[in-house]
Write a protein that holds these residues in place. Structure first.
Motif, PDB file in Angstrom:
ATOM      1  N   GLU A 104       0.846  -1.180   0.000  1.00  0.00           N
ATOM      2  CA  GLU A 104       0.000   0.000   0.000  1.00  0.00           C
ATOM      3  C   GLU A 104       0.888   1.238   0.000  1.00  0.00           C
ATOM      4  O   GLU A 104       1.894   1.289   0.710  1.00  0.00           O
ATOM      5  CB  GLU A 104      -0.892  -0.008   1.248  1.00  0.00           C
ATOM      6  CG  GLU A 104      -1.959   1.062   1.267  1.00  0.00           C
ATOM      7  CD  GLU A 104      -2.913   0.878   2.450  1.00  0.00           C
ATOM      8  OE1 GLU A 104      -4.022   0.384   2.243  1.00  0.00           O
ATOM      9  OE2 GLU A 104      -2.513   1.234   3.576  1.00  0.00           O
ATOM     10  N   LEU A 139      -7.076   9.466   9.802  1.00  0.00           N
ATOM     11  CA  LEU A 139      -6.111   8.885  10.735  1.00  0.00           C
ATOM     12  C   LEU A 139      -6.489   9.115  12.188  1.00  0.00           C
ATOM     13  O   LEU A 139      -5.731   8.739  13.080  1.00  0.00           O
ATOM     14  CB  LEU A 139      -4.721   9.493  10.477  1.00  0.00           C
ATOM     15  CG  LEU A 139      -4.048   9.094   9.160  1.00  0.00           C
ATOM     16  CD1 LEU A 139      -2.779   9.905   8.954  1.00  0.00           C
ATOM     17  CD2 LEU A 139      -3.723   7.608   9.159  1.00  0.00           C
ATOM     18  N   SER A 141      -7.480   8.553  15.734  1.00  0.00           N
ATOM     19  CA  SER A 141      -7.479   7.288  16.468  1.00  0.00           C
ATOM     20  C   SER A 141      -8.670   7.137  17.401  1.00  0.00           C
ATOM     21  O   SER A 141      -9.026   6.032  17.768  1.00  0.00           O
ATOM     22  CB  SER A 141      -6.180   7.161  17.270  1.00  0.00           C
ATOM     23  OG  SER A 141      -6.041   8.256  18.164  1.00  0.00           O
ATOM     24  N   GLU A 199       5.297   4.352   8.427  1.00  0.00           N
ATOM     25  CA  GLU A 199       4.050   4.845   9.017  1.00  0.00           C
ATOM     26  C   GLU A 199       2.851   4.387   8.198  1.00  0.00           C
ATOM     27  O   GLU A 199       2.987   3.877   7.085  1.00  0.00           O
ATOM     28  CB  GLU A 199       4.087   6.374   9.125  1.00  0.00           C
ATOM     29  CG  GLU A 199       5.119   6.896  10.100  1.00  0.00           C
ATOM     30  CD  GLU A 199       4.992   8.390  10.344  1.00  0.00           C
ATOM     31  OE1 GLU A 199       4.010   8.990   9.849  1.00  0.00           O
ATOM     32  OE2 GLU A 199       5.868   8.953  11.009  1.00  0.00           O
ATOM     33  N   ALA A 200       1.658   4.564   8.790  1.00  0.00           N
ATOM     34  CA  ALA A 200       0.428   4.137   8.133  1.00  0.00           C
ATOM     35  C   ALA A 200       0.300   4.770   6.752  1.00  0.00           C
ATOM     36  O   ALA A 200       0.412   5.988   6.610  1.00  0.00           O
ATOM     37  CB  ALA A 200      -0.779   4.519   8.986  1.00  0.00           C
ATOM     38  N   GLY A 201       0.102   3.922   5.765  1.00  0.00           N
ATOM     39  CA  GLY A 201       0.049   4.382   4.383  1.00  0.00           C
ATOM     40  C   GLY A 201       1.326   4.111   3.631  1.00  0.00           C
ATOM     41  O   GLY A 201       1.342   4.146   2.399  1.00  0.00           O
ATOM     42  N   GLU A 203       3.653   1.419   4.977  1.00  0.00           N
ATOM     43  CA  GLU A 203       4.257   0.353   5.798  1.00  0.00           C
ATOM     44  C   GLU A 203       5.345  -0.402   5.037  1.00  0.00           C
ATOM     45  O   GLU A 203       6.211  -1.026   5.640  1.00  0.00           O
ATOM     46  CB  GLU A 203       3.169  -0.629   6.261  1.00  0.00           C
ATOM     47  CG  GLU A 203       2.183  -0.057   7.266  1.00  0.00           C
ATOM     48  CD  GLU A 203       0.984   0.619   6.609  1.00  0.00           C
ATOM     49  OE1 GLU A 203       0.003   0.908   7.320  1.00  0.00           O
ATOM     50  OE2 GLU A 203       1.036   0.861   5.368  1.00  0.00           O
TER      51      GLU A 203
END
Length: 212
Positions: A104, A139, A141, A199-201, A203
């Motif tokens: 991703e 994002l 949380s 980081e998220a997006g 990985e």
């Protein structure tokens, strides 16, 4: 008593010469000035040589910058500076036990942020070798995650523009379903921020090559 001097009449030959000279002068004015300046026609190139073609301008009609039914502004301003990047996305053969056959890659955009994108499989590939999901999500949380799917399906390439409907990360999920490793070249240009590797997006820890 002063007698006026009587001029002899012009000969037929001289009269013809003056007529031809006047006609040539009129043609020069027509082709060198009037046609280039008034009609943007320059068959002899005289307008370009003399500069008169620059005097021509088409009729103007003032229209609205955007249709009244369009809620989006025709001009947007961004706090993020313009940038352009190239990312190479490596995919192992489909079924890889380490799941390196899928990856991703997204970037940060504020609501209304825009980029142009273009991606394609490097080398030969079949129409069902790569499955793609083009989507974005927030994002936050402690709130319900907002998710939007823009495209899903098999593809070998895609080109377009994108405007973020909300603050978040937006981009692609690529999955190799062929029996050979593949690479994808992705290019972005616009007003966005990269997601740091890990980081998220991002990985997969891909590193973008800055073009601008």
């Amino acid at each position: 008593m002063v007698t006026a001097e009587i001029q002899p009449p012009l000969s037929r030959r001289r009269l013809l010469g003056l007529t031809v000279a006047a006609l040539l002068a009129a043609l020069v004015i027509l082709f060198g000035a009037i046609l280039p300046a008034e009609y943007h026609l320059d068959p002899l190139g005289l307008g370009r040589l003399t500069g008169t073609e620059r005097l021509w301008a088409p009729p103007e009609e003032t229209v609205a910058a955007k249709p009244s039914s369009d809620p989006e502004p025709a001009v947007r301003n961004y706090a993020t500076t313009f940038r352009s990047d190239e990312i190479i996305v490596p995919l192992q053969a489909g079924g890889d036990p380490s799941r390196n056959d899928e990856i991703e890659y997204k970037v940060h955009l504020k609501k209304g942020g825009t980029y142009i994108y273009s991606w394609a499989v490097i080398g030969e590939s079949g129409p069902t070798d790569v499955y793609v999901e083009y989507h974005g999500h927030t994002l936050a949380s402690r709130e319900t995650m907002k998710v939007a799917y823009y495209k899903k399906g098999f593809a070998q390439n895609d080109n377009g523009t994108f405007t973020a409907p909300f603050d978040g990360i937006h981009g692609w999920f690529f999955q190799n379903q062929s029996l050979k490793p593949l690479r994808i070249k992705l290019r972005l240009a616009g007003f966005y921020d990269l997601v740091p590797p890990g980081e998220a997006g991002n990985e997969g820890e891909l590193v973008a090559k800055r073009l601008e």
